[in-house]
Each structure stands twice: as C-alpha cells, then as structure tokens.
Motif scaffolding. Structure first.
Motif, PDB file in Angstrom:
ATOM      1  N   MET A  53     -56.703 -32.044 -40.205  1.00 40.51           N
ATOM      2  CA  MET A  53     -57.332 -32.504 -41.451  1.00 40.51           C
ATOM      3  C   MET A  53     -56.760 -33.878 -41.819  1.00 40.51           C
ATOM      4  N   SER A  54     -57.626 -34.848 -42.059  1.00 35.20           N
ATOM      5  CA  SER A  54     -57.183 -36.205 -42.383  1.00 35.20           C
ATOM      6  C   SER A  54     -56.668 -36.283 -43.813  1.00 35.20           C
ATOM      7  N   ASP A  55     -55.633 -37.083 -44.004  1.00 32.07           N
ATOM      8  CA  ASP A  55     -55.151 -37.384 -45.346  1.00 32.07           C
ATOM      9  C   ASP A  55     -56.152 -38.331 -45.998  1.00 32.07           C
ATOM     10  N   PRO A  56     -56.689 -37.985 -47.178  1.00 34.26           N
ATOM     11  CA  PRO A  56     -57.692 -38.851 -47.826  1.00 34.26           C
ATOM     12  C   PRO A  56     -57.216 -40.291 -47.994  1.00 34.26           C
ATOM     13  N   LEU A  57     -55.939 -40.483 -48.325  1.00 35.30           N
ATOM     14  CA  LEU A  57     -55.444 -41.848 -48.516  1.00 35.30           C
ATOM     15  C   LEU A  57     -55.375 -42.604 -47.194  1.00 35.30           C
ATOM     16  N   ASP A  58     -55.066 -41.900 -46.099  1.00 35.48           N
ATOM     17  CA  ASP A  58     -55.064 -42.554 -44.791  1.00 35.48           C
ATOM     18  C   ASP A  58     -56.468 -43.015 -44.412  1.00 35.48           C
ATOM     19  N   ILE A  59     -57.461 -42.221 -44.777  1.00 37.71           N
ATOM     20  CA  ILE A  59     -58.856 -42.612 -44.503  1.00 37.71           C
ATOM     21  C   ILE A  59     -59.194 -43.890 -45.263  1.00 37.71           C
ATOM     22  N   LEU A  60     -58.802 -43.938 -46.539  1.00 39.08           N
ATOM     23  CA  LEU A  60     -59.075 -45.135 -47.336  1.00 39.08           C
ATOM     24  C   LEU A  60     -58.337 -46.349 -46.772  1.00 39.08           C
ATOM     25  N   GLU A 116     -71.479 -30.312 -33.830  1.00 34.70           N
ATOM     26  CA  GLU A 116     -71.370 -28.920 -34.259  1.00 34.70           C
ATOM     27  C   GLU A 116     -70.120 -28.706 -35.093  1.00 34.70           C
ATOM     28  N   ARG A 117     -69.094 -29.467 -34.817  1.00 35.98           N
ATOM     29  CA  ARG A 117     -67.840 -29.340 -35.550  1.00 35.98           C
ATOM     30  C   ARG A 117     -67.475 -30.681 -36.198  1.00 35.98           C
ATOM     31  N   GLY A 118     -66.866 -30.605 -37.376  1.00 37.52           N
ATOM     32  CA  GLY A 118     -66.422 -31.804 -38.050  1.00 37.52           C
ATOM     33  C   GLY A 118     -65.325 -32.507 -37.273  1.00 37.52           C
ATOM     34  N   GLN A 119     -65.179 -33.785 -37.524  1.00 39.08           N
ATOM     35  CA  GLN A 119     -64.217 -34.592 -36.778  1.00 39.08           C
ATOM     36  C   GLN A 119     -63.242 -35.276 -37.726  1.00 39.08           C
ATOM     37  N   ASN A 120     -62.188 -35.814 -37.193  1.00 38.47           N
ATOM     38  CA  ASN A 120     -61.160 -36.497 -37.963  1.00 38.47           C
ATOM     39  C   ASN A 120     -61.753 -37.700 -38.694  1.00 38.47           C
ATOM     40  N   GLY A 121     -61.503 -37.782 -40.006  1.00 38.99           N
ATOM     41  CA  GLY A 121     -62.112 -38.830 -40.821  1.00 38.99           C
ATOM     42  C   GLY A 121     -61.712 -40.234 -40.418  1.00 38.99           C
ATOM     43  N   GLU A 122     -60.428 -40.445 -40.107  1.00 39.35           N
ATOM     44  CA  GLU A 122     -59.985 -41.771 -39.684  1.00 39.35           C
ATOM     45  C   GLU A 122     -60.670 -42.183 -38.385  1.00 39.35           C
ATOM     46  N   ALA A 123     -60.797 -41.220 -37.480  1.00 39.55           N
ATOM     47  CA  ALA A 123     -61.440 -41.513 -36.200  1.00 39.55           C
ATOM     48  C   ALA A 123     -62.910 -41.854 -36.395  1.00 39.55           C
ATOM     49  N   VAL A 124     -63.551 -41.161 -37.319  1.00 32.48           N
ATOM     50  CA  VAL A 124     -64.968 -41.436 -37.594  1.00 32.48           C
ATOM     51  C   VAL A 124     -65.136 -42.852 -38.132  1.00 32.48           C
ATOM     52  N   ILE A 125     -64.264 -43.243 -39.066  1.00 36.47           N
ATOM     53  CA  ILE A 125     -64.349 -44.597 -39.628  1.00 36.47           C
ATOM     54  C   ILE A 125     -64.107 -45.635 -38.545  1.00 36.47           C
TER      55      ILE A 125
END
Length: 477
Positions: A1-8, A46-55
């Motif tokens: 699970m990605s840290d929301p602040l790391d995604i930002l 089919e499955r969610g992915q890491n938010g940082e990786a998606v960005i």
C-alpha cells in the motif's frame, strides 16, 4: 500500500522536472495520437497497483505525447502558460477536495470567488454590480451569459423560457459578426437558438463588425433581439466598434453580449484600453483566465450586468441544498454546474501575485513582441503579414502576390509543416477570408523579447526551405 504523501511527492517531483526542462524540449509532441493509444492500450487491471508506480508510468508514457504549451516559443493557439502560482493554487484545490457549489459547503472557496470576482471587475473596468460566474472557459462563459440574455429578453415579451421552454416562444433573432469565434455558434446551438439560425453581419478586412450593416439588419427585424460583439478577433486581434454597436442595441432594446475571451484583457493596460471603448456598456461579457491571466486550465468567467437574469437562467433547487439568504453569493446559482471545482482559487492567487502592474506588464510585453515579430517578418520577401497587429495576434501568408490563392495556401501549409518539423517554435494554421494562413499567438507568460530572433529566424529558414523545394520540384517536372 502506497503512502499517500509519497504519492504526492512523486507527482510533485515529476511536475518539477517537466517544468525545469520544458524550454529545452522540442516545441511539439514527440508522438501522435495513434502512438499514444498504443502506448497506453491495455486491458483494465484486475488488481490495483502501487500508486507511486502508476504516477511514474503515467509520466514515462504520457510525456512524449504532450504539446509543450507552457514553452516560451509556443504560439499555436491563444493559450496562457499556466503560471506556477496558479498551478500551485490548483494543486491545493485538488488536495482540499472541495465541491465549490455553495457558500455553506465550502466557505473558503465561495469567499475567494467573491473576492476574485470583484478584482476581475476592477481590473477589467466593468460595472461593479455585475455578477461573475466561474466556468471552464469562454465557450461555457458565452453559453451562460447568452442563457441569461435569452431569458431576460423573452420575459420582456411575456414569456419565461427558463420555466416554460422555447416551444411557442416569440422567436429571437441573434445578430453576430461574420467572423465571430466558433464558440459563440456552439453556445447558440446548446441554447436552442441555432448555430445557423443567426443574422450574420458584414465585417471588414480585419474581422470587425460593420455597424451600418448591423443597424440596417436590426431595423428590418421585429421581435426580441440579441447582438453579439467581439473583443479580440481570434485571428487578427481586432475589436468591434463598440460605441456604434451599443447605440444600435439600445435603440432596438436588444441584449448586447461581448465575446472577449482574450481581448477583454486589453482593458487592463492604459495603452490598449482605448481599443475597447464602449465595451463596458454591454449587458454581458465572456473572458478566459487561462489566457492572459495565466491560470491553469480550465478557467473562464461569465460576467452579467443583471444578476437576477443570470440567477434565473442558472437556478437549481432541491430540499437538501441550502437556500439563499440576504445577499449571499451562491456559486452554483451563477453557472451551469452543481458539482464543480473551486476555480476561483487559482484566479485569486494569480490576481494577488500579479497585481494590476503585473497584468499590465504581461499585456504590454506580449503585444510589443507581436509587433516586433510582425515588422521583421514583413521585411522578408514572399512573406506577407495580413493583419493590423493591434494586440498579440499575427496572421501570415507565404508566396508572391502574383501566385494564386490556392498556391499561397499550399506554400503556407508547407511552411507550417516545416516549422513543426524543426521543433524550435510551434505555430498554427487557420482559414481567414478564403486564405490559408499561419497564426502566431503571443500570450504565454514565459514569452519575452529574447524569443523574437528564434521566431523570425525559424520562419525565415522554413520559408527558404519550402521555396528551395518548390523550385527543385518545378525543375524536375
């Protein structure tokens, strides 16, 4: 699970890197639409992915298909440069996650719209009592203002279109200059007034409405009337003669609307304000923020003198929505949206950052650059500037005067193509008075006098290449 602040932080780092390097990029997209479809084409995961990786994947795949509209040498369309202050304010809009429909649901967003609206009326020197609605851009601004116009003039004839529709209503005649922007015709179509069911008024060589032709056509027409004038023709930058048009409108008891998407900002500079003399006497106006104010997309303003007419056109009601009390300004009563971004936030931030003198400087700098580019291009053999460069717009045609219109059009398109291949600057093409022309729009906040040489030299070089290829082709045939 990605840290929301790391995604930002990841998103910010990529945005910062893009802005730092944008002026060194080719001034055009590296990949076309088909290539971008192929790049992004995949089945739904089919499955969610890491938010940082998606960005990061979004940036890696997406940037090659971006047109660098914030580049200092981007002149393709009349688009501002999304100033960093506006971008940062817009990030906060997204981070705050506000639905800016009501003053009770978001007091901050509503208060900022109220203050930014007052500042807009001040800088544009428009009636202080007018209502300001924050919309996506000039197309919706025109639509919203003309909805208010439709209701107001039909109620004078005893018909309320907002309550009873248009079936059986007295017919409205809309008068519009022959060189009006396409967004005006779109707005009329959305409103049931018809894109083609208009009275097109003759225009001069610069696209200015001819008031004598308007007066004649208005005098020959009975019933409710709307007149649409223009501040800043999209190709030439020309302004309609507002004092004469105002007189015709008042005599006919017509509603006068002004499409001033970019040209209305001329009122912010004392040297260019006279081009707009009389525009303040209209009934409504449309103007963009994502042009000369340099806000991010999407940002536009509909301004209507008669606040009640605008509220009646845009009214929305439900038991769960807070009622209006006193003089409260309720944002969604002024625009055709209930769920909406807090668009007033970046507008407030840009007006606060630039101030009156900053906006004057932008207008002055861009108009000066346009005039210098025009003067230098006009000295190149076979290059013809077709408009009086009063503001920031330049239209150019290539070819000798004794060549046919079709031949000049082919040469002009060839020059545009060559310029885009070179990637130093970005220009656009358009149809103007039967000719195919190259358009240069000087309006990005990053553009200044240092870009003039690059613009002139690139156009001159591209034109030389096209001429050489033309001669070579003629000799081989």
């Amino acid at each position: 699970m990605s840290d929301p602040l790391d995604i930002l932080r990841t998103g910010f780092a990529h945005a910062e890197a893009y802005r730092k390097g944008v002026s060194a990029r080719s001034c055009g997209p590296e990949r076309d639409y088909a290539e971008m479809l192929e790049s992004f084409g995949e089945p739904l995961p089919e499955r969610g992915q890491n938010g940082e990786a998606v960005i990061s994947e979004l940036v890696q795949k997406g940037e090659p298909g971006l047109t660098p509209m914030v580049h200092p040498r981007f002149f393709g369309w009349v688009l501002g440069g999304s100033d960093p202050v506006g971008v940062a304010a817009d990030w906060l809009v997204s981070a705050w996650g506000q639905n800016a429909a009501f003053h009770e649901s978001s007091p901050t967003a509503s208060a900022l719209e109220e203050i930014a609206g007052r500042w807009l009326l001040d800088i544009l020197d428009l009636p202080g009592q007018a209502a300001v609605g924050f919309v996506t851009g000039a197309t919706v601004a025109n639509f919203t203002a003309l909805a208010a116009a439709r209701g107001a003039i039909l109620r004078r004839s005893g018909w309320d279109p907002d309550a009873d529709g248009l079936f059986g209503a007295p017919p409205i005649t809309v008068f519009v200059g022959d060189d009006a922007h396409t967004s005006v015709f779109s707005a009329l179509g959305y409103l049931g007034l018809g894109r083609n069911r208009v009275c097109r008024v003759r225009t001069d060589a610069q696209g200015r409405m001819e008031p004598t032709d308007l007066e004649r056509r208005v005098d020959e027409t009975a019933g409710p009337k709307i007149i649409i004038a223009q501040a800043g023709q999209i190709n030439t930058g020309a302004f309609d003669p507002f004092p004469e048009i105002v007189n015709v409108a008042r005599e006919a008891q017509a509603w006068l609307h002004v499409d001033g998407a970019f040209g209305l900002w001329a009122r912010a500079h004392p040297s260019y304000n006279p081009l707009t003399t009389g525009v303040e006497l209209a009934d409504s106006w449309a103007v963009d923020g994502h042009k000369w104010l340099q806000t991010p997309f999407d940002s536009g303003y509909t301004i209507v003198r008669d606040t009640d007419a605008l509220r009646q056109a845009m009214q929305i009601d439900a038991s769960y929505l807070p009622p209006q009390t006193g003089e409260d300004r309720i944002p969604c009563f002024l625009v055709p949206e209930l769920s909406r971004r807090a668009r007033g936030v970046p507008t407030w931030a840009m007006l606060k950052t630039l101030g009156r003198d900053g906006i004057e400087e932008l207008v002055d700098r861009h108009c000066s650059v346009a005039k210098q580019i025009s003067a230098r291009l006009d000295r190149i053999s076979g290059v013809c500037v077709l408009n009086e460069v009063q503001l920031n717009q330049i239209i150019v045609e290539f070819g000798a005067s004794d060549t046919t219109n079709e031949q000049r059009g082919m040469l002009t398109e060839a020059v545009i193509t060559r310029i885009r291949d070179l990637g130093v600057i970005f220009v656009g093409g358009a149809r103007w008075k039967g000719a195919w022309v190259m358009r240069i729009s000087v309006i990005c906040n990053a553009t200044g006098p240092t870009e003039i040489d690059a613009v002139v030299n690139t156009i001159s070089s591209a034109w030389a290449d096209v001429r050489a290829n033309t001669v070579k082709t003629e000799l081989s045939s």
